[in-house]
Write an enzyme that holds these catalytic residues in place. Structure first.
Site, PDB file in Angstrom:
ATOM      1  CB  SER A   1      -1.194 -12.826  -3.682  1.00 48.19           C
ATOM      2  OG  SER A   1       0.178 -12.675  -3.114  1.00 48.19           O
ATOM      3  N   GLY A   2      -0.523  -9.321  -3.404  1.00 48.35           N
ATOM      4  CA  GLY A   2      -0.558  -8.251  -2.532  1.00 48.35           C
ATOM      5  C   GLY A   2      -1.390  -7.090  -2.660  1.00 48.35           C
TER       6      GLY A   2
ATOM      7  CE  LYS B   1      -4.971  -8.651  -3.281  1.00 49.61           C
ATOM      8  NZ  LYS B   1      -5.469  -9.521  -2.219  1.00 49.61           N
TER       9      LYS B   1
ATOM     10  NE  ARG C   1       5.525 -16.084  -0.065  1.00 48.28           N
ATOM     11  CZ  ARG C   1       5.765 -15.724   1.234  1.00 48.28           C
ATOM     12  NH1 ARG C   1       6.606 -16.194   2.003  1.00 48.28           N
ATOM     13  NH2 ARG C   1       4.894 -14.774   1.814  1.00 48.28           N
TER      14      ARG C   1
ATOM     15  CE1 TYR D   1       1.613   9.753  -2.818  1.00 47.08           C
ATOM     16  CE2 TYR D   1       1.173  12.103  -2.438  1.00 47.08           C
ATOM     17  CZ  TYR D   1       0.803  10.668  -2.190  1.00 47.08           C
ATOM     18  OH  TYR D   1      -0.337  10.373  -1.405  1.00 47.08           O
TER      19      TYR D   1
ATOM     20  CG  ASP E   1       4.519   4.506   4.518  1.00 47.79           C
ATOM     21  OD1 ASP E   1       5.189   3.672   3.722  1.00 47.79           O
ATOM     22  OD2 ASP E   1       3.454   4.821   4.453  1.00 47.79           O
TER      23      ASP E   1
ATOM     24  CG  HIS F   1       5.267   9.421  -1.243  1.00 49.68           C
ATOM     25  ND1 HIS F   1       6.103   8.792  -2.453  1.00 49.68           N
ATOM     26  CD2 HIS F   1       4.787   8.636  -0.633  1.00 49.68           C
ATOM     27  CE1 HIS F   1       5.654   7.698  -2.408  1.00 49.68           C
ATOM     28  NE2 HIS F   1       4.845   7.213  -1.154  1.00 49.68           N
TER      29      HIS F   1
ATOM     30  NE  ARG G   1      -6.700   8.873  -0.757  1.00 52.12           N
ATOM     31  CZ  ARG G   1      -7.042   9.201  -2.053  1.00 52.12           C
ATOM     32  NH1 ARG G   1      -8.107   9.887  -2.223  1.00 52.12           N
ATOM     33  NH2 ARG G   1      -5.994   9.023  -2.881  1.00 52.12           N
TER      34      ARG G   1
HETATM   35  N1  LIG Z   1       0.651  -0.485  -0.687  1.00 49.33           N
HETATM   36  C1  LIG Z   1       0.777   0.713  -1.250  1.00 49.33           C
HETATM   37  O1  LIG Z   1       0.031   1.496  -1.419  1.00 49.33           O
HETATM   38  C2  LIG Z   1       2.272   0.779  -1.485  1.00 49.33           C
HETATM   39  C3  LIG Z   1       3.292  -0.046  -1.306  1.00 49.33           C
HETATM   40  N2  LIG Z   1       4.700   0.224  -1.845  1.00 49.33           N
HETATM   41  C4  LIG Z   1       5.581  -0.761  -1.801  1.00 49.33           C
HETATM   42  O2  LIG Z   1       5.241  -1.952  -2.730  1.00 49.33           O
HETATM   43  C5  LIG Z   1       5.882  -3.105  -1.941  1.00 49.33           C
HETATM   44  C6  LIG Z   1       4.633  -3.940  -1.856  1.00 49.33           C
HETATM   45  O3  LIG Z   1       3.536  -3.274  -0.967  1.00 49.33           O
HETATM   46  P1  LIG Z   1       2.185  -4.377  -0.598  1.00 49.33           P
HETATM   47  O4  LIG Z   1       1.506  -4.820  -1.812  1.00 49.33           O
HETATM   48  O5  LIG Z   1       1.569  -3.243   0.261  1.00 49.33           O
HETATM   49  O6  LIG Z   1       2.906  -5.327   0.305  1.00 49.33           O
HETATM   50  P2  LIG Z   1       2.514  -6.681   0.866  1.00 49.33           P
HETATM   51  O7  LIG Z   1       2.537  -6.885   2.256  1.00 49.33           O
HETATM   52  O8  LIG Z   1       0.751  -6.762   0.453  1.00 49.33           O
HETATM   53  O9  LIG Z   1       3.206  -7.743   0.070  1.00 49.33           O
HETATM   54  C7  LIG Z   1       2.860  -8.125  -1.338  1.00 49.33           C
HETATM   55  C8  LIG Z   1       3.242  -9.627  -1.667  1.00 49.33           C
HETATM   56  O10 LIG Z   1       4.382 -10.187  -1.278  1.00 49.33           O
HETATM   57  C9  LIG Z   1       4.426 -11.444  -0.444  1.00 49.33           C
HETATM   58  N3  LIG Z   1       5.012 -11.178   0.888  1.00 49.33           N
HETATM   59  C10 LIG Z   1       4.416 -10.432   1.826  1.00 49.33           C
HETATM   60  N4  LIG Z   1       5.003 -10.603   2.883  1.00 49.33           N
HETATM   61  C11 LIG Z   1       6.236 -11.566   2.489  1.00 49.33           C
HETATM   62  C12 LIG Z   1       7.324 -11.859   3.346  1.00 49.33           C
HETATM   63  N5  LIG Z   1       7.671 -11.618   4.551  1.00 49.33           N
HETATM   64  N6  LIG Z   1       8.273 -12.649   2.528  1.00 49.33           N
HETATM   65  C13 LIG Z   1       7.973 -13.158   1.503  1.00 49.33           C
HETATM   66  N7  LIG Z   1       6.995 -12.616   0.624  1.00 49.33           N
HETATM   67  C14 LIG Z   1       6.156 -11.897   1.474  1.00 49.33           C
HETATM   68  C15 LIG Z   1       2.748 -11.848  -0.240  1.00 49.33           C
HETATM   69  O11 LIG Z   1       2.708 -12.656  -1.397  1.00 49.33           O
HETATM   70  P3  LIG Z   1       2.649 -14.312  -1.246  1.00 49.33           P
HETATM   71  O12 LIG Z   1       2.468 -14.562   0.066  1.00 49.33           O
HETATM   72  O13 LIG Z   1       1.579 -14.636  -2.303  1.00 49.33           O
HETATM   73  O14 LIG Z   1       4.068 -14.689  -2.001  1.00 49.33           O
HETATM   74  C16 LIG Z   1       2.242 -10.396  -0.576  1.00 49.33           C
HETATM   75  O15 LIG Z   1       0.931 -10.745  -1.205  1.00 49.33           O
HETATM   76  C17 LIG Z   1       6.545  -2.901  -0.651  1.00 49.33           C
HETATM   77  O16 LIG Z   1       7.702  -2.453  -1.048  1.00 49.33           O
HETATM   78  C18 LIG Z   1       5.783  -1.396  -0.520  1.00 49.33           C
HETATM   79  O17 LIG Z   1       6.739  -0.679   0.524  1.00 49.33           O
HETATM   80  C19 LIG Z   1       4.911   1.488  -2.388  1.00 49.33           C
HETATM   81  C20 LIG Z   1       3.924   2.370  -2.684  1.00 49.33           C
HETATM   82  C21 LIG Z   1       2.561   2.337  -1.964  1.00 49.33           C
HETATM   83  O1  LIG Z   2       3.663   5.039  -0.796  1.00 50.39           O
HETATM   84  C1  LIG Z   2       2.664   5.012  -0.115  1.00 50.39           C
HETATM   85  O2  LIG Z   2       1.555   5.538  -0.395  1.00 50.39           O
HETATM   86  C2  LIG Z   2       0.358   5.268  -0.077  1.00 50.39           C
HETATM   87  C3  LIG Z   2      -0.464   6.393  -0.354  1.00 50.39           C
HETATM   88  O3  LIG Z   2      -0.256   6.620  -1.819  1.00 50.39           O
HETATM   89  P1  LIG Z   2      -1.809   7.233  -2.509  1.00 50.39           P
HETATM   90  O4  LIG Z   2      -1.167   7.459  -3.794  1.00 50.39           O
HETATM   91  O5  LIG Z   2      -2.885   6.317  -2.394  1.00 50.39           O
HETATM   92  O6  LIG Z   2      -1.823   8.734  -1.820  1.00 50.39           O
HETATM   93  C4  LIG Z   2       0.288   4.840   1.397  1.00 50.39           C
HETATM   94  O7  LIG Z   2      -1.139   4.356   1.692  1.00 50.39           O
HETATM   95  C5  LIG Z   2       1.278   3.946   1.684  1.00 50.39           C
HETATM   96  O8  LIG Z   2       1.250   3.530   3.199  1.00 50.39           O
HETATM   97  C6  LIG Z   2       2.504   4.341   1.310  1.00 50.39           C
HETATM   98  O9  LIG Z   2       3.476   3.254   1.489  1.00 50.39           O
END
Ligand SMILES: NC(=O)C1=CN([C@@H]2O[C@H](COP(=O)(O)OP(=O)(O)OC[C@H]3O[C@@H](n4cnc5c(N)ncnc54)[C@H](OP(=O)(O)O)[C@@H]3O)[C@@H](O)[C@H]2O)C=CC1
Ligand SMILES: O=C1O[C@H](COP(=O)(O)O)[C@@H](O)[C@H](O)[C@H]1O
Length: 521
Positions: A98-99, A103, A130, A264, A320, A325, A426
C-alpha cells in the site's frame, strides 16, 4: 549498544548514529549490485554452454548455483535442472504494497518486465500489507501507476489486463506468523504443485524488516525452490545497527538469500560509468589527481518529503541519499581497474576505495533544511509544515560535503557531494572538472576566469540522460574567438527507446541473476 545476545525483534534494534560503511562490501551480480557483509559467502562466475549459447551461472562458494538455494535446505542449495526450470513458478510478494515505493516503482517495474517478456511464463504477484484491500482493490490501486513504454504502446491495455489478472492481495500484520501462513496457502494454490521460487520485496519501513523476515522464514518460504528477500535502504543507521540487522536477518535467511540493493546502481548512466571509463582509452589516462581537479556528485529533487516525513525524519538526507546512492557512485568512479567484471572483483576494488577514505570532518560538511516559500502564486510548504514531520525538527534535508580519498590516484582531489530535497530542479549528475591547461596559449581569449575554460565531463544520470564533454573550440570566422561547446551523447537522440527504470533491472537481476541478459547477447 546491540550485542550478539540481544533478541532480534524490531523493538530491540538499537540504532546509533555514526558511519556504517566499513562493515559492508558491494557485490555486482553482472547487471546489478547488492551489498553483503564482509564474512558473506563469496560468489564466482563460471561459463558454460547451454543449447549452443554461451551463458553465465553464478555459483556460491559452497559450489551450488545460487538460484537453487532454498531456505528449507539450510542454505546448502539444491541444483535445479533445465527441465525443472520450465516447470517452476515465480511468486513475487511486495510487502508494504500500500506504500509509496510499491505504488510508484515496484508494481510499475514488474509490469514493465512482464510487458517486455522478462518474467518467467508462470508468475504471480502478491501485495501484502495491513491495509484492508481485496484483489480487485489492489488492481485498481496499482492500475493507475502502470505505464507502457512511450515507443511501444501496442497491446498495452491487453497487457495491463493480463498483468493485473496475475496480481493478488493478502492483508496481514507484519509480525503475524499466522497471517504469513495464510499467505503461504494462497501462494501454494497459485503455484499448483510446481517448483516454487519466491521473491519477497520489503517495501516497508526498516524497523519491521526483521519481523517480516522471521514470518517469511518460518511460514512462507518455498519448500522446493528458492526463497529470496530484497531489502533496500536504510540498512541500519551505523556500523553497529547494520551489523545487528544482518545478524537478525541471518537467523532466518542465509546470506545467499538476502539481496541488499541500491537502486542508483541500477540506473543506466551509473551502469555506463565503468563502460565509459574502461572501454575507452581516452578517459582512463586522465582518471587521477594529475588531471582531475574535483568530482561532484549531485542529487537534487524539486519536491519535499510530502508525507514521507515519518521515515525521513529519522534518517535525514545524509543517510537517505549520500551514504548509499552517492557513495556507491563515488566508489565505482574512483576504484582501480578490477581484475574482471565478476561480482567479487568489482566489490573488492570498491571496498579499497572506501577503506582509503579520510574520515569526514564536521568542518567539511554543511547542512540545511528547506523553508516554505511562494512562487508564481503557489505556496510551497516548509519541511516542518509536513504533518508527518515532528514539530521543530532539525533533521537536514540538504547537505554538502567534501570527501577525500587518501590513495596515490586521488590524494588531494575533493569529491564534492551535494544532496537536497525541495530544491529548484530534479537532477542527478556526476561532474568531473579537469585542471587548467598549463601555460594556455589562448588564455587571453578567455579573459580572467580560467575556470570558464576548463574541460568538464558530465554524466547526467537523470533526467534527460546524457554524457557530455565540455571543450573549447574556435568560433568559425576570420577572427580568433573561442567558445565552449558540448560533445554531447544525448540518450534520447541516440537511443529513441525508453530507458528501463532502475527497479526493473534490479528486480530482474534478483529473480534471474542476469541469465537472460547473458543469453541474449
Ligand atoms: N519511496 C521511495 O522512493 C524509496 C523508498 N525506499 C525504502 O523502501 C521502503 C518503503 O518506502 P515507502 O514506500 O516510501 O514507505 P511507506 O512509508 O509508504 O511505507 C510502506 C507501507 O508500510 C506500512 N507502514 C508504514 N509505516 C509503518 C509502521 N510504522 N509500522 C508498520 N507498517 C508501516 C504501510 O502499509 P500498511 O499500513 O498498509 O501496512 C505503508 O503503506 C523504506 O525502507 C524506504 O526507505 C528506498 C528507496 C526509495
Ligand atoms: O532512495 C531514495 O530515492 C528517491 C529518489 O530516487 P529516484 O530514483 O526517483 O531518483 C528519494 O526520493 C528518496 O527520498 C530516497 O529514499
Amino acid at each position: 549498544m546491540a550485542t550478539n545476545s540481544s533478541p532480534c525483534s524490531s523493538s530491540s534494534t538499537n540504532f546509533l548514529p555514526s558511519s556504517y560503511i566499513k562493515n559492508e562490501k558491494t557485490v555486482l551480480f553482472s547487471r546489478f549490485v547488492v551489498t553483503v557483509p564482509r564474512k558473506s559467502t563469496g560468489v564466482t562466475q563460471i561459463h558454460s554452454r547451454v543449447q549452443g549459447r554461451k551463458c553465465s551461472h553464478i555459483k556460491s562458494s559452497n559450489g551450488h548455483p545460487l538460484n537453487a538455494v532454498s531456505l528449507k535446505d539450510d542454505g546448502k542449495g539444491i541444483p535445479v535442472s533445465e527441465a525443472e526450470k520450465e516447470e517452476s513458478t515465480l511468486s513475487i510478494t511486495v510487502v508494504g504494497a500500500s506504500g509509496d515505493l510499491a505504488k510508484k516503482k515496484i508494481f510499475p517495474a514488474l509490469f514493465a518486465l512482464f510487458y517486455e517478456d522478462w518474467l518467467p511464463e508462470n508468475f504471480t504477484v502478491f501485495g501484502y500489507a495491513r491495509t484492508k484491500l481485496n484483489d480487485e482493490e489492489l488492481r485498481n490501486m496499482i492500475s493507475g501507476t502502470l505505464t507502457c513504454r512511450v515507443n511501444q504502446r501496442e497491446n498495452c491495455e491487453d497487457k495491463m489486463d493480463q498483468f493485473l489478472k496475475r496480481c493478488f492481495y493478502h492483508a496481514g500484520q507484519y509480525d503475524s506468523e499466522g497471517d504469513f501462513s495464510e499467505l503461504d496457502s494462497k501462494l501454494k494454490e497459485k503455484e499448483a504443485g510446481k517448483v516454487s521460487n519466491r521473491l519477497f520485496y520489503l517495501s516497508i519501513p526498516p524497523n519491521i524488516f526483521v519481523d517480516v523476515v522471521r514470518s517469511v522464514g518460518l511460514r512462507a518460504s518455498s519448500l522446493n525452490g528458492w526463497t529470496r528477500v530484497i531489502v533496500e535502504k536504510p540498512f541500519g543507521r551505523d556500523s553497529e545497527s547494520s551489523g545487528e540487522l544482518t545478524r537478525c536477518l541471518k537467523q532466518y535467511l542465509t546470506e545467499d538469500q538476502i539481496f541488499r540493493i541500491d537502486h542508483y546502481l541500477g540506473k543506466e548512466l551509473v551502469e555506463n560509468l565503468s563502460v565509459l571509463r574502461f572501454s575507452n582509452l581516452v578517459f582512463e589516462p586522465l582518471w587521477s589527481r594529475d588531471y582531475i581537479r574535483n568530482v561532484q556528485l549531485i542529487f537534487s529533487e524539486d519536491f519535499g518529503t510530502e508525507g514521507r516525513g515519518g521515515y525521513f525524519d529519522n534518517y535525514g538526507i545524509i543517510r537517505d541519499i549520500m551514504q548509499n546512492h552517492l557513495l556507491q557512485i563515488l566508489a565505482l568512479f574512483a576504484m582501480e581497474t578490477p581484475v574482471s567484471l565478476d561480482a567479487e572483483d568489482v566489490r573488492n576494488e570498491k571496498v579499497k576505495v572506501l577503506r582509503s577514505m579520510k574520515p569526514l570532518k564536521l568542518g567539511d560538511v554543511i547542512v540545511g533544511q528547506y523553508k516554505g516559500h511562494s512562487k508564481s502564486g503557489r505556496s510551497h510548504p516548509a519541511y516542518t509544515d509536513d504533518p508527518t514531520v515532528p514539530k521543530g525538527s532539525l533533521t537536514p534535508t540538504f547537505a554538502a560535503a567534501a570527501l577525500f580519498i587518501n590513495n596515490a590516484r586521488w590524494d588531494g582531489v575533493p569529491f564534492l557531494m551535494k544532496a537536497g530535497k525541495a530544491l529548484h530542479t530534479r537532477r542527478a549528475e556526476i561532474r568531473v572538472q579537469f585542471r587548467h591547461v598549463p601555460g594556455n596559449l589562448y588564455k587571453r581569449n578567455f579573459g580572467t576566469d580560467l575556470d570558464m575554460a576548463t574541460n568538464e565531463l558530465v554524466l547526467r544520470v537523470q533526467p534527460d540522460e546524457a554524457i557530455y564533454l565540455r571543450i573549447n573550440n574556435k568560433v568559425p570566422g576570420l577572427g580568433m574567438r573561442l567558445d565552449r561547446s558540448d560533445l554531447n551523447l544525448l540518450y534520447s537522440a541516440r537511443y529513441p527507446r525508453e530507458i528501463p527504470d532502475a527497479y526493473e533491472r534490479l528486480l530482474f537481476g534478483c529473480h534471474s541473476r542476469g541469465e537472460k541478459v547473458v543469453y541474449q547477447k
